[in-house]
Write a protein that holds these residues in place. Structure first.
Motif, PDB file in Angstrom:
ATOM      1  N   VAL A  46      20.042  58.873  47.277  1.00 30.59           N
ATOM      2  CA  VAL A  46      18.682  58.499  46.850  1.00 30.59           C
ATOM      3  C   VAL A  46      18.168  57.326  47.669  1.00 30.59           C
ATOM      4  O   VAL A  46      17.016  57.318  48.124  1.00 30.59           O
ATOM      5  N   SER A  47      19.028  56.310  47.885  1.00 35.45           N
ATOM      6  CA  SER A  47      18.597  55.145  48.663  1.00 35.45           C
ATOM      7  C   SER A  47      18.309  55.507  50.111  1.00 35.45           C
ATOM      8  O   SER A  47      17.494  54.861  50.767  1.00 35.45           O
ATOM      9  N   ALA A  48      18.972  56.549  50.616  1.00 33.94           N
ATOM     10  CA  ALA A  48      18.727  56.993  51.991  1.00 33.94           C
ATOM     11  C   ALA A  48      17.582  57.997  52.085  1.00 33.94           C
ATOM     12  O   ALA A  48      17.255  58.460  53.179  1.00 33.94           O
ATOM     13  N   GLY A  49      16.985  58.344  50.939  1.00 29.48           N
ATOM     14  CA  GLY A  49      15.883  59.300  50.936  1.00 29.48           C
ATOM     15  C   GLY A  49      16.311  60.730  51.158  1.00 29.48           C
ATOM     16  O   GLY A  49      15.503  61.567  51.576  1.00 29.48           O
ATOM     17  N   LYS A  50      17.582  61.025  50.865  1.00 34.36           N
ATOM     18  CA  LYS A  50      18.107  62.377  51.058  1.00 34.36           C
ATOM     19  C   LYS A  50      18.131  63.094  49.717  1.00 34.36           C
ATOM     20  O   LYS A  50      18.793  62.653  48.769  1.00 34.36           O
ATOM     21  N   GLU A  51      17.414  64.193  49.606  1.00 30.14           N
ATOM     22  CA  GLU A  51      17.362  64.953  48.363  1.00 30.14           C
ATOM     23  C   GLU A  51      18.466  65.999  48.320  1.00 30.14           C
ATOM     24  O   GLU A  51      18.906  66.505  49.346  1.00 30.14           O
ATOM     25  N   THR A  52      18.909  66.311  47.104  1.00 26.90           N
ATOM     26  CA  THR A  52      19.918  67.346  46.921  1.00 26.90           C
ATOM     27  C   THR A  52      19.250  68.659  46.552  1.00 26.90           C
ATOM     28  O   THR A  52      18.157  68.689  45.987  1.00 26.90           O
ATOM     29  N   ILE A  98      36.898  70.061  57.693  1.00 26.63           N
ATOM     30  CA  ILE A  98      37.409  69.194  58.747  1.00 26.63           C
ATOM     31  C   ILE A  98      38.699  68.499  58.319  1.00 26.63           C
ATOM     32  O   ILE A  98      39.749  68.666  58.929  1.00 26.63           O
ATOM     33  N   CYS A  99      38.633  67.724  57.235  1.00 28.47           N
ATOM     34  CA  CYS A  99      39.793  66.920  56.824  1.00 28.47           C
ATOM     35  C   CYS A  99      40.557  67.519  55.653  1.00 28.47           C
ATOM     36  O   CYS A  99      41.586  66.972  55.241  1.00 28.47           O
ATOM     37  N   GLU A 100      40.074  68.608  55.062  1.00 29.23           N
ATOM     38  CA  GLU A 100      40.763  69.377  54.026  1.00 29.23           C
ATOM     39  C   GLU A 100      40.819  68.671  52.677  1.00 29.23           C
ATOM     40  O   GLU A 100      41.535  69.099  51.784  1.00 29.23           O
ATOM     41  N   VAL A 101      40.061  67.605  52.471  1.00 28.80           N
ATOM     42  CA  VAL A 101      40.029  66.960  51.172  1.00 28.80           C
ATOM     43  C   VAL A 101      39.158  67.796  50.228  1.00 28.80           C
ATOM     44  O   VAL A 101      38.235  68.482  50.668  1.00 28.80           O
ATOM     45  N   GLU A 102      39.476  67.764  48.936  1.00 27.27           N
ATOM     46  CA  GLU A 102      38.694  68.546  47.980  1.00 27.27           C
ATOM     47  C   GLU A 102      37.299  67.935  47.814  1.00 27.27           C
ATOM     48  O   GLU A 102      37.149  66.706  47.720  1.00 27.27           O
ATOM     49  N   VAL A 103      36.290  68.774  47.789  1.00 24.98           N
ATOM     50  CA  VAL A 103      34.903  68.347  47.628  1.00 24.98           C
ATOM     51  C   VAL A 103      34.387  68.955  46.327  1.00 24.98           C
ATOM     52  O   VAL A 103      34.371  70.178  46.167  1.00 24.98           O
ATOM     53  N   PHE A 104      33.934  68.098  45.432  1.00 21.33           N
ATOM     54  CA  PHE A 104      33.503  68.548  44.110  1.00 21.33           C
ATOM     55  C   PHE A 104      32.045  68.182  43.864  1.00 21.33           C
ATOM     56  O   PHE A 104      31.616  67.065  44.158  1.00 21.33           O
ATOM     57  N   ASN A 105      31.288  69.120  43.353  1.00 18.58           N
ATOM     58  CA  ASN A 105      29.909  68.942  42.889  1.00 18.58           C
ATOM     59  C   ASN A 105      28.902  68.772  44.016  1.00 18.58           C
ATOM     60  O   ASN A 105      28.001  69.589  44.171  1.00 18.58           O
ATOM     61  N   LEU A 106      29.033  67.732  44.832  1.00 21.14           N
ATOM     62  CA  LEU A 106      28.087  67.462  45.908  1.00 21.14           C
ATOM     63  C   LEU A 106      28.689  67.937  47.228  1.00 21.14           C
ATOM     64  O   LEU A 106      29.617  67.331  47.765  1.00 21.14           O
ATOM     65  N   LEU A 107      28.150  69.056  47.723  1.00 14.68           N
ATOM     66  CA  LEU A 107      28.688  69.708  48.917  1.00 14.68           C
ATOM     67  C   LEU A 107      27.785  69.432  50.110  1.00 14.68           C
ATOM     68  O   LEU A 107      26.582  69.681  50.055  1.00 14.68           O
ATOM     69  N   GLN A 111      24.078  70.488  45.143  1.00 13.97           N
ATOM     70  CA  GLN A 111      24.600  69.956  43.890  1.00 13.97           C
ATOM     71  C   GLN A 111      24.885  71.108  42.941  1.00 13.97           C
ATOM     72  O   GLN A 111      24.029  71.951  42.678  1.00 13.97           O
ATOM     73  N   GLN A 112      26.116  71.160  42.407  1.00 17.32           N
ATOM     74  CA  GLN A 112      26.553  72.274  41.579  1.00 17.32           C
ATOM     75  C   GLN A 112      26.569  71.974  40.094  1.00 17.32           C
ATOM     76  O   GLN A 112      26.564  72.890  39.287  1.00 17.32           O
ATOM     77  N   PHE A 113      26.630  70.702  39.700  1.00 17.29           N
ATOM     78  CA  PHE A 113      26.642  70.324  38.287  1.00 17.29           C
ATOM     79  C   PHE A 113      25.644  69.187  38.071  1.00 17.29           C
ATOM     80  O   PHE A 113      25.453  68.347  38.951  1.00 17.29           O
ATOM     81  N   ARG A 114      25.059  69.169  36.908  1.00 17.83           N
ATOM     82  CA  ARG A 114      24.180  68.058  36.540  1.00 17.83           C
ATOM     83  C   ARG A 114      25.054  66.927  35.983  1.00 17.83           C
ATOM     84  O   ARG A 114      26.032  67.166  35.278  1.00 17.83           O
ATOM     85  N   MET A 115      24.666  65.718  36.288  1.00 16.55           N
ATOM     86  CA  MET A 115      25.446  64.570  35.843  1.00 16.55           C
ATOM     87  C   MET A 115      25.526  64.515  34.326  1.00 16.55           C
ATOM     88  O   MET A 115      26.560  64.126  33.763  1.00 16.55           O
TER      89      MET A 115
END
Length: 1002
Positions: free
Chosen positions: A916-922, A938-947, A981-985
């Motif tokens: 939000v502070s960077a002006g990037k919308e989901t 790239i690094c194989e870490v799990e990514v949840f909700n915000l892709l 974004q896959q889930f609402r907060m």
């Protein structure tokens, strides 16, 4: 971590300035004691030094544009040394860390290593200092001590994922893993470096030369390569290493160049050009006699070479043969004049056949190399970062060179030396460096440390000793014993050991890590995602708690087991009827941590399982064209593992992957059985058959190959309906799908884990050593008709197994390895060994290391099971499913899940606020049913909700997911990325609020 480093540096500088003022006062009161004035740092200089650490290495070019900084660093080193000596070493450990930084930037590598070692021995929480670990890693990389460099670099990335020099680390990790033949890890780190938009010290020219080197080496791996092509390729590769500075230090390059040229001459002994290049290499390292011989061979093959005659003249200068110099130089002039009259000839061409415009630029009259750079000459000795022992010490520290060493083996016994003194020679054997890559040219140790075999051994002749070698190395045991000897004088303290000691430091580098065996590959995905964000969105803070160092290999249980207890009996349960199979204590027995493996005998008979549904005949009738992965392996006894030649035992388990169908493999399985019957008929009695088998086992030589049909997916309910229904007869704790199985709540299929896999075997088919994915439990049923032999090691010993893999240059998690039982017994590792007969079920408990081999012709089925216990590894997505769908009654499961949910909420909220502070919308992108968990490509870490997905892949509806760290490295403003974004907060917070622990007694 950076702010922490700066504050420490400022504190050290201020203490140094204060100490200087105090020194003035003391000097005023001791005028009667004349003493040479020590340099003092002004407040301005101290502030400038506070911003200096190892991250400037390679970026601060002191020899070109940093003269003032170099002078300041030299002054600072003298000042720090003087203060430490006067304080008899009783100073803040940060002084040694800063001293290591300064010496590293000045390329005083032995002094930097010694100072870092002192800091390590004095600072208990050294692992919090990313700059220290980075500098130490760069030193180990400099000395080609790749095993230790990899560990240090991994620690940096773990404690500070947003480290400013992460790109430098990934590049070097990629290079080291490539040398270690771990190509998968190498590719991963190269990709991580490639997406990083930060600057790097690795120039495009260096990348170009390395690419050429790799291309030549790849060509040499081609089978049936013509001798002429092989000779030319080795000639190119050798000459390039001799002339191109970007390929490493000079001495190490020349050693490899000589090897290549010698091999080239083996393929083509009549190549005058190769003989000439070999002479040039010998000349540059001072082997005058060998150079003369090579030049003479070159003249015999191509006697009109002006370059060769001129080079002989230059070598004669070094040998003080005046008459020879005149004769050879005259011959060169006559030859070159004759060549000018004839026009350009072959002797003016470089190794590529390119025309050389001028060859007079080099000191010995030799040609330029293929990239237009003047070749290295005997009259221009290579720059050596380490001088001989007599010239290493500086004026400020020359008086201290004979005093007590400042490395971790100093006056007071450290935890390393204490451990070694307690364990005697066992420690040296157990923690010896990996020498398996000694014959690899790229992994040969750096001669800059004047210790050719100091790191990776001396095999393969990579760095042979010659008459000019300033040092004679002692055996490793003698080095360690010398390190443990007390100082002769307790009244003086040294900042650095003697140069000889430092040059041996890489030989016993284990001292630095002896009690801190590190593992970086067995980290929970849960912890990897818990990262606070810096100003640009990259992780900049430690993901650790205050008292939690990076994960390390666990030590083996203590005290060690007696030798007669290293073959414990395998826990076994014999079932007589269905009631026994569903008896609750059976589940408790199998999941008991004291039972690493359990064999349930007679399960198929007790439950009346129709094993014929999984027989080869039924499989061919049901789905003949179903895909089968085939592993071509070497057939050998189950308790041994030999290389392809059958002459050397090894841990690496060789296999070649291919694919076929069930019907094709069934034919191979049947023909193998028929061939065995034919052999048995030729030996009419059992005694002669056994004698023939014994003779074949004793014979050393190339081993027979067998094909193992593995990883056959039988999860499709339409194709394998009858088979899957039959498995429903199993007790609930062993079923593929059950309420108490964590893997049943993942929400999607994971092949081989929450689905059934089938294995088709012939005698000798091997399943190499491994732990189950994420340390889940596993179920394996032998269909028959033959038996299988199993080996298993309890989970507490997995650290020892990982160490063995590391020593044998194998990736513990992803490599293919077959343990040597003699090594395990020598290390007091217990091994369960048993036979699995048709109808037997093998239950593998959490973390059990196991491997097995088919004794007869048989099929097996297998899958993983995740009991609801805290011993399992939870993913973020799995925790959400547990909180939503499962009633949790175990306290440890509840605590882990609740903590994971809390940290996930914090992470999602922090990322959301940064966007939000960077002006990037989901973009709203609801998770679909059965959608698998997402991992960074790239690094194989799990990514949840915000892709984070690239705009290009999103527009094509083929979303390639990245984590925020990797996306920010590619573009700090996330240009070219779409955030889904896959889930609402609100929904996530509601799940957290409603999650609760349920009592067992309700």
């Amino acid at each position: 971590m950076k702010s922490c480093r700066v504050s420490l540096s400022v504190a050290a500088a201020r203490r140094l300035s204060a100490a200087g003022d105090e020194e003035k006062k003391m000097a005023a009161g001791k005028a009667s004691e004349p003493e040479e004035d020590a340099p003092r740092l002004s407040a301005q200089e101290s502030d400038a030094l506070a911003r200096v650490d190892s991250s400037l290495f390679g970026y601060q070019r002191l020899h070109e544009d940093g003269a003032s900084m170099k002078a300041l660093l030299v002054k600072a080193v003298r000042c720090y040394e003087s203060l430490i000596l006067k304080a008899e070493g009783k100073v803040d450990p940060e002084f040694f860390c800063q001293l290591g930084h300064f010496n590293l930037l000045l390329e005083e590598y032995p002094k930097a290593l010694s100072a870092y070692q002192r800091y390590y021995s004095l600072q208990s929480d050294y692992w919090k200092n990313a700059a220290f670990l980075y500098g130490l890693g760069m030193l180990y990389f400099h000395y080609n001590a790749f095993q230790w460099a990899i560990k240090a670099f991994h620690e940096v990335l773990y404690i500070d994922p947003g480290f400013s020099r992460a790109k430098e680390i990934h590049l070097r990790l990629g290079l080291m893993f490539k040398v270690n033949t771990d190509y998968e890890s190498s590719l991963k780190h190269f990709q991580l470096a490639l997406i990083d938009s930060n600057h790097c010290t690795l120039s495009k020219a260096e990348s170009k030369y390395r690419a050429a080197k790799e291309a030549y080496e790849s060509l040499l791996q081609t089978e049936d390569l013509p001798a002429q092509v092989k000779a030319a390729t080795l000639q190119q590769l050798g000459w390039m290493h001799h002339t191109v500075e970007q390929l490493g230090d000079k001495a190490n390059k020349d050693s490899y160049a000589i090897q290549c040229l010698q091999k080239s001459l083996e393929a083509d002994p009549n190549s005058g050009q190769s003989w000439y290049f070999l002479g040039r290499c010998y000349s540059s390292i001072g082997k005058v006699q060998d150079a003369f011989i090579s030049y003479r061979q070159s003249i015999d093959k191509s006697e009109a070479s002006a370059d060769t005659w001129c080079s002989i003249g230059c070598v004669s200068v070094r040998s003080i043969r005046t008459a020879d110099v005149y004769m050879k130089s005259s011959s060169a002039i006559v030859t070159r004049t004759h060549g000018l009259q004839k026009g350009p000839g072959s002797h003016w061409a470089g190794p590529n056949g390119d025309r050389i415009l001028s060859s007079s630029a080099s000191a010995d009259g030799g040609p330029h190399n293929q990239v237009g750079l003047p070749a290295t000459t005997p009259s221009e000795p290579a720059v050596n970062h380490l001088s001989s022992p007599s010239s290493t010490s500086s004026p400020a520290s020359s008086s201290s060179q004979t005093a007590t060493s400042g490395a971790p083996h100093g006056t007071s016994p450290t935890k390393e030396s204490a451990a070694l003194q307690a364990n005697g020679s066992t420690a040296t054997n157990h923690h010896s460096p990996d020498r398996s890559s000694a014959s690899s040219p790229a992994s040969s140790p750096s001669p800059r440390c004047a210790a050719p075999a100091a790191v990776n051994g001396s095999g393969g002749g990579a760095c042979s000793e010659d008459s000019q070698s300033p040092l004679k190395l002692e055996p490793l045991e003698l080095c360690i014993k010398a390190a443990l000897k007390p100082s002769r004088s307790s009244s003086t303290v040294s900042i650095y050991p003697t140069s000889t000691d430092v040059l041996k430091a890489c030989r016993y580098a284990e001292l630095l890590w002896s009690d801190e065996k590190i593992t970086f590959f067995f980290m929970y995905n849960v912890t990897l995602i818990y990262r606070n964000l810096g100003k640009n969105g990259l992780s900049s803070s430690s993901i650790l708690l205050n008292k939690c160092p990076p994960p390390r290999l666990p030590p083996p249980p203590s005290p060690p087991l007696a030798k007669d207890k290293l073959n414990p009996p395998t826990p076994s349960i014999y079932l007589e009827n269905k009631r026994d199979a569903f008896f609750p204590p059976l589940h408790q027995f199998c999941t008991n941590p004291s039972n690493p493996v359990t064999v349930i005998r007679g399960l198929a008979g007790a439950l009346k399982l129709d094993l014929g549904l999984f027989s080869t005949k039924t499989l061919v009738e049901a789905n003949p064209e179903h895909l089968v992965e085939v592993r071509t392996q070497l057939c050998q006894p189950a308790d041994e593992n030999w290389d392809a030649s059958g002459l050397k035992k090894q841990w690496r388990c060789e296999s070649i992957r291919s694919y076929t169908t069930i019907s094709t493999y069934a034919q191979y399985q049947a023909s193998s059985f028929q061939e065995s019957l034919r052999v048995r008929r030729t030996h009419t009695d059992r005694r002669s058959l056994q004698l023939a088998l014994d003779v074949s086992r004793r014979q050393k030589g190339p081993l027979k190959q067998v094909k193992f049909g593995t990883n056959i997916d039988v999860s499709d309910e339409k194709k394998w309906k009858l088979q899957l229904q039959e498995l429903g007869k199993l007790p609930a704790f062993a079923r593929v799908v059950s309420a108490g199985n964590l893997l049943s709540h993942v929400g999607h299929s994971i092949l081989g884990m929450n689905t059934v896999q089938l294995f088709m075997k012939v005698p000798g088919s091997r399943t190499p050593g491994h732990q189950e994915h994420n340390n889940f439990c596993a179920v394996n049923i032998n269909i028959g008709p033959g038996d299988c032999e199993w080996f298993a090691v309890p989970e507490p010993y997995w650290g020892v197994m990982s160490e063995f893999c590391e020593k044998n240059n194998i990736n513990f998690l992803k490599g293919s390895w077959w343990p040597n039982l003699e090594d395990l017994y020598e290390a007091n590792v217990p091994v369960y060994r048993f036979i699995q007969r048709p109808g037997d079920l093998v239950w593998l408990n959490t973390g059990t290391v196991h491997w097995g081999q088919a004794i007869g012709w048989c099929n097996n089925i297998s899958w993983s099971v995740g009991p609801l216990t805290g011993a399992q590894v939870f993913s973020l997505a799995l925790c959400m499913f547990l909180a939503c769908c499962v009633i949790v009654v175990e306290c440890d499961v509840f605590s882990i899940t609740l903590f994971c949910l809390l940290r996930t909420l914090k992470q999602c909220q922090t990322i959301k606020e940064a966007l939000v502070s960077a002006g990037k919308e989901t973009v709203w992108h609801r998770r679909s049913r059965d959608e698998p968990a997402h991992y960074c490509s790239i690094c194989e870490v799990e990514v949840f909700n915000l892709l984070f997905v690239t705009s290009h892949s999103y527009s094509r509806k083929s979303c390639v997911v990245q984590c925020q760290d990797c996306a920010r490295k590619a573009s700090s403003e996330l240009d070219g990325f779409v955030v889904l974004q896959q889930f609402r907060m609100e929904d996530l917070m509601q799940v957290y609020d409603q999650f609760s622990l349920v009592s067992r007694f309700i």
